[in-house]
Design a protein around this motif. Structure first.
Motif, mmCIF file in Angstrom:
data_model
loop_
_atom_site.group_PDB
_atom_site.id
_atom_site.type_symbol
_atom_site.label_atom_id
_atom_site.label_comp_id
_atom_site.label_asym_id
_atom_site.label_seq_id
_atom_site.Cartn_x
_atom_site.Cartn_y
_atom_site.Cartn_z
ATOM 1 N N ASP A 210 0.849 -1.192 0.000
ATOM 2 C CA ASP A 210 0.000 0.000 0.000
ATOM 3 C C ASP A 210 0.888 1.248 0.000
ATOM 4 O OD1 ASP A 210 0.983 0.128 2.633
ATOM 5 O OD2 ASP A 210 -0.894 -0.584 3.497
ATOM 6 N N ARG A 211 0.259 2.385 0.032
ATOM 7 C CA ARG A 211 0.970 3.669 0.017
ATOM 8 C C ARG A 211 1.898 3.781 1.225
ATOM 9 N NH1 ARG A 211 -0.274 8.533 2.443
ATOM 10 N NH2 ARG A 211 0.617 10.369 1.415
ATOM 11 N N ARG A 212 1.439 3.338 2.369
ATOM 12 C CA ARG A 212 2.260 3.409 3.591
ATOM 13 C C ARG A 212 3.575 2.645 3.408
ATOM 14 N NH1 ARG A 212 -0.804 2.438 8.737
ATOM 15 N NH2 ARG A 212 -0.897 4.688 8.682
ATOM 16 N N ALA A 213 3.534 1.499 2.744
ATOM 17 C CA ALA A 213 4.753 0.727 2.503
ATOM 18 C C ALA A 213 5.722 1.510 1.606
ATOM 19 C CB ALA A 213 4.411 -0.624 1.877
ATOM 20 N N LEU A 214 5.181 2.182 0.605
ATOM 21 C CA LEU A 214 6.030 3.014 -0.257
ATOM 22 C C LEU A 214 6.660 4.140 0.556
ATOM 23 C CD1 LEU A 214 7.183 4.049 -2.960
ATOM 24 C CD2 LEU A 214 5.030 5.313 -3.246
ATOM 25 N N LEU A 215 5.882 4.830 1.352
ATOM 26 C CA LEU A 215 6.417 5.920 2.166
ATOM 27 C C LEU A 215 7.544 5.429 3.070
ATOM 28 C CD1 LEU A 215 3.092 7.756 3.121
ATOM 29 C CD2 LEU A 215 4.859 8.587 1.535
ATOM 30 N N GLU A 216 7.363 4.268 3.650
ATOM 31 C CA GLU A 216 8.396 3.692 4.518
ATOM 32 C C GLU A 216 9.678 3.417 3.722
ATOM 33 O OE1 GLU A 216 10.380 2.442 7.828
ATOM 34 O OE2 GLU A 216 8.470 3.494 7.745
ATOM 35 N N GLU A 217 9.539 2.856 2.537
ATOM 36 C CA GLU A 217 10.727 2.578 1.717
ATOM 37 C C GLU A 217 11.399 3.859 1.238
ATOM 38 O OE1 GLU A 217 11.194 -0.651 -0.875
ATOM 39 O OE2 GLU A 217 9.519 -1.764 -0.001
ATOM 40 N N MET A 218 10.601 4.881 0.988
ATOM 41 C CA MET A 218 11.174 6.180 0.621
ATOM 42 C C MET A 218 12.030 6.718 1.769
ATOM 43 S SD MET A 218 7.789 7.764 -1.263
ATOM 44 C CE MET A 218 8.198 9.432 -0.777
ATOM 45 N N LEU A 219 11.505 6.631 2.981
ATOM 46 C CA LEU A 219 12.255 7.095 4.144
ATOM 47 C C LEU A 219 13.507 6.254 4.369
ATOM 48 C CD1 LEU A 219 9.298 7.867 6.557
ATOM 49 C CD2 LEU A 219 10.895 9.547 5.575
ATOM 50 N N GLU A 220 13.404 4.956 4.161
ATOM 51 C CA GLU A 220 14.571 4.080 4.311
ATOM 52 C C GLU A 220 15.652 4.449 3.307
ATOM 53 O OE1 GLU A 220 13.413 -0.053 4.246
ATOM 54 O OE2 GLU A 220 12.014 0.261 5.905
ATOM 55 N N ARG A 221 15.249 4.702 2.084
ATOM 56 C CA ARG A 221 16.231 5.082 1.059
ATOM 57 C C ARG A 221 16.894 6.408 1.414
ATOM 58 N NH1 ARG A 221 15.479 5.543 -5.372
ATOM 59 N NH2 ARG A 221 17.421 6.615 -5.789
ATOM 60 N N TRP A 222 16.087 7.403 1.815
ATOM 61 C CA TRP A 222 16.646 8.692 2.216
ATOM 62 C C TRP A 222 17.651 8.508 3.345
ATOM 63 C CZ3 TRP A 222 15.635 10.897 7.113
ATOM 64 C CH2 TRP A 222 16.196 12.162 7.308
ATOM 65 N N GLU A 223 17.261 7.762 4.373
ATOM 66 C CA GLU A 223 18.139 7.554 5.527
ATOM 67 C C GLU A 223 19.444 6.884 5.111
ATOM 68 O OE1 GLU A 223 18.179 5.540 9.998
ATOM 69 O OE2 GLU A 223 16.350 5.434 8.791
ATOM 70 N N ARG A 224 19.353 5.833 4.326
ATOM 71 C CA ARG A 224 20.542 5.102 3.882
ATOM 72 C C ARG A 224 21.463 6.014 3.066
ATOM 73 N NH1 ARG A 224 17.964 1.424 1.624
ATOM 74 N NH2 ARG A 224 17.999 2.257 -0.476
ATOM 75 N N GLU A 225 20.869 6.789 2.171
ATOM 76 C CA GLU A 225 21.690 7.624 1.304
ATOM 77 C C GLU A 225 22.387 8.738 2.066
ATOM 78 O OE1 GLU A 225 20.849 10.642 -2.188
ATOM 79 O OE2 GLU A 225 20.647 8.547 -2.803
ATOM 80 N N VAL A 226 21.669 9.398 2.966
ATOM 81 C CA VAL A 226 22.271 10.546 3.646
ATOM 82 C C VAL A 226 23.159 10.141 4.822
ATOM 83 C CG1 VAL A 226 20.456 12.131 2.891
ATOM 84 C CG2 VAL A 226 20.303 11.066 5.165
ATOM 85 N N THR A 227 23.170 8.864 5.178
ATOM 86 C CA THR A 227 24.071 8.410 6.248
ATOM 87 C C THR A 227 25.104 7.452 5.680
ATOM 88 O OG1 THR A 227 22.506 6.671 6.915
ATOM 89 C CG2 THR A 227 22.399 8.764 8.123
ATOM 90 N N ASP A 228 24.734 6.208 5.473
ATOM 91 C CA ASP A 228 25.684 5.179 5.048
ATOM 92 C C ASP A 228 26.440 5.552 3.779
ATOM 93 O OD1 ASP A 228 24.740 3.600 7.138
ATOM 94 O OD2 ASP A 228 23.328 2.512 5.880
ATOM 95 N N GLU A 229 25.699 5.975 2.773
ATOM 96 C CA GLU A 229 26.335 6.221 1.477
ATOM 97 C C GLU A 229 27.235 7.453 1.500
ATOM 98 O OE1 GLU A 229 23.410 5.926 -1.675
ATOM 99 O OE2 GLU A 229 22.651 4.044 -0.839
ATOM 100 N N VAL A 230 26.813 8.502 2.167
ATOM 101 C CA VAL A 230 27.659 9.699 2.256
ATOM 102 C C VAL A 230 28.914 9.385 3.064
ATOM 103 C CG1 VAL A 230 27.843 12.037 3.193
ATOM 104 C CG2 VAL A 230 25.830 11.382 1.872
ATOM 105 N N GLU A 231 28.752 8.755 4.221
ATOM 106 C CA GLU A 231 29.916 8.416 5.039
ATOM 107 C C GLU A 231 30.872 7.500 4.291
ATOM 108 O OE1 GLU A 231 28.824 6.990 8.938
ATOM 109 O OE2 GLU A 231 27.436 8.661 9.222
#
Length: 188
Positions: free
Chosen positions: A49-70
């Motif tokens: 559902d939409r909620r699952a997409l929103l969660e994955e969007m947040l996960e991607r943002w978090e991963r990119e701005v932390t793990d990937e940048v570091e």
């Protein structure tokens, strides 16, 4: 002949674009499908559902701005000051980041109204601050100095987007370089 499905990452990317443009209410399955030029049926092959997409969007943002940048900063290497300069360059230009500043600001705005998103942003911000502390501690012996530099650095990242003040006869890039020099080279 089998019909190729729109890849999962395209739905997430389009969701992040919609979020940046109009906030979480703009992330609507039908609108995303239209923007992608596909039917919304493919969406449900990836997301419940939409909620699952929103969660994955947040996960991607978090991963990119932390793990990937570091990881990018650490791969570049150098001493702590060189790594901070590289970090500042990534943040200033957005070079190589899929998630842009507009997305980051939209997520921060969303966090003001959604406690679960606020908790995720808090986790990300704490991670940013911990990483900055690890770098500033390499050349600042005083913990108060470390904390002040981290707070100023992180605050500048957020506040710079909301400042419209003139820089006198200096360009914004020149002022950023002056700020970097002050943060990295000024004695306590």
């Amino acid at each position: 002949m089998a019909v190729a499905r729109t890849p999962r990452h395209k739905w997430i990317e389009e969701g992040l674009r919609a979020l940046a443009a109009g906030g979480p209410d703009a992330v609507q399955i039908e609108a995303l499908a239209k923007a992608l030029g596909v039917s919304k049926g493919g969406f449900y092959g990836y997301f419940a559902d939409r909620r699952a997409l929103l969660e994955e969007m947040l996960e991607r943002w978090e991963r990119e701005v932390t793990d990937e940048v570091e990881a990018r900063v650490e791969k570049e290497g150098g001493d702590a000051k060189a790594r901070l300069r590289h970090l500042f360059a990534i943040v200033d230009t957005g070079d190589g980041l899929d998630t842009d500043l507009a997305t980051d600001l939209a997520i921060r705005d969303w966090a003001r109204r959604d406690p679960a998103v606020a908790e995720r942003v808090r986790r990300v911000d704490n991670r940013h601050m911990d990483y900055l502390r690890s770098l500033f501690r390499a050349f600042c012996a005083d913990e108060d100095d470390v904390e002040a530099r981290c707070r100023i650095t992180f605050s500048l990242y957020i506040a710079d987007q909301f400042m419209f003040a003139d820089q006198g006869d200096r360009s914004p890039a020149e002022v950023r370089e002056l700020t970097t020099k002050w943060l990295l080279d000024s004695p306590r």
